[in-house]
Design an enzyme around this catalytic site. Sequence first.
Site: not given
Ligand code: DHB
Length: 389
Positions: A72, A200
């Site tokens: 990513h 997010y």
């Molecule tokens: C995931 C969990 C997280 O806390 C994060 O910041 C990004 C991805 C996950 O479980 O995929």
Amino acid sequence: MRTQVAIIGGGPSGLLLAQLLHRHGIDSVVLERKTKDYVLSRIRAGVLEQGLVQLMEQAGCADRLRSKGHVHDGTLIAYGDTMFRLDFTDLTGTPVIVYGQTEVTRDLYAAREAAGGPIEFEVEDVTIHDADTDRPHVTYNVGGAARRIDCDFIAGCDGFHGVSRQAIPLTIRREYEKVYPFGWLGVLSETPPVNPELIYANSPRGFALCSMRSDTLSRYYIQCSLSDKPEDWTDAAFWQELKRRIPPDQAERLVTGPSIEKSIAPLRSFVTEPMRWGRLFLCGDAAHIVPPTGAKGLNTAASDVHYLFTGLRQFYDTGATDGIDSYSAKALARVWKVERFSWWFSSLMHRYPDQSDFDLRIQIAELEFLRTNRAAQQAMAENYVGLPY
Ligand code: DHB
Ligand code: FAD
């Protein structure tokens, strides 16, 4: 039984350390309280820093990660009507890898089994003795029989609820903690991810995160109340709430389906100091916890393992103790920076019950600054892809 390093805890920290030591000709015994199936059923982290990927290479366990992990190059951040992208590779030269903690642990178990390295499952009453002497030992029960392991060192890799941290006397141990007034409700579903990159989202209804494990397996989270129970949330209620928190075009594209796992995790920041007492070394969640925003828990466990492995290898190769003597200070210097980042990113993305209008405006100003300022983006990206070891 006698071994060089007794490792308490068969989660990712303990298994990675065991495998790195094994590849360097150093013996260890891993003691795990649960069964292997139980450990592999826990759905946790999903984003790996390059540092952890390199340690998996060093441990000879990166083949599946290399073939099945997804690179990513960036992530999306949404708030209000706005969504912007942070391009990690452009900002730092480094991407992250999406590959589940469950798979990391599975690969490490496979390597341990192939190497014939001892692991005791379903151990009870693990007790650390004489860690402040040159001859520590560990006692435990398994299947009703009492056992003892004499060793040179003990690695406490037994997570937040383990016994290792408690073995350090309170006169020496200092703990720092912040508990957040909300949790994360997580759902795993056999549906294609809504977007090729993570999203997010800071929404007026609370935080949401769209993540994934593969092209056919999605992982979603929403901020929830600390009093919520997973069974309070039907799948339909979860999907409806998630859709209300992400940008409308994403909500429209979201493919829903039955959850195959649903759990709630409280959010906590926690650090214990020092991370070493005599011949006992704490690694990973045994020593520190971060709120999950930014996916730093597993990755910080890995940097501890790196520092400890480096110190132990130096000791067995040369007899020098400066690596193990500086373990706690080196690990903590990085841990606190990761704590800061996870706290900052959590504060930026969640709605707090006592948040004033002023606090909300500051949050939006900070998101706007991040959206428009390359220096701010660079600082964020450097932390997200992982600070150097
Ligand atoms: C995931 C969990 C997280 O806390 C994060 O910041 C990004 C991805 C996950 O479980 O995929
Ligand atoms: P653990 O994975 O906790 O492993 C410790 C092991 O020790 C366990 O297998 C346990 O059974 C064993 N053990 C405990 N006590 C004893 C004992 N007395 N004797 C023997 N064995 C013992 N991080 C992220 O980056 N992203 C996430 O989305 C995320 N989600 C999470 C969700 C939850 C519910 C939790 C608890 C954590 C999450 N984390 C996440 C954090 C991440 O999973 C941890 O940082 C990581 O598992 C740390 O690895 P560890 O090996 O140090 O500890």
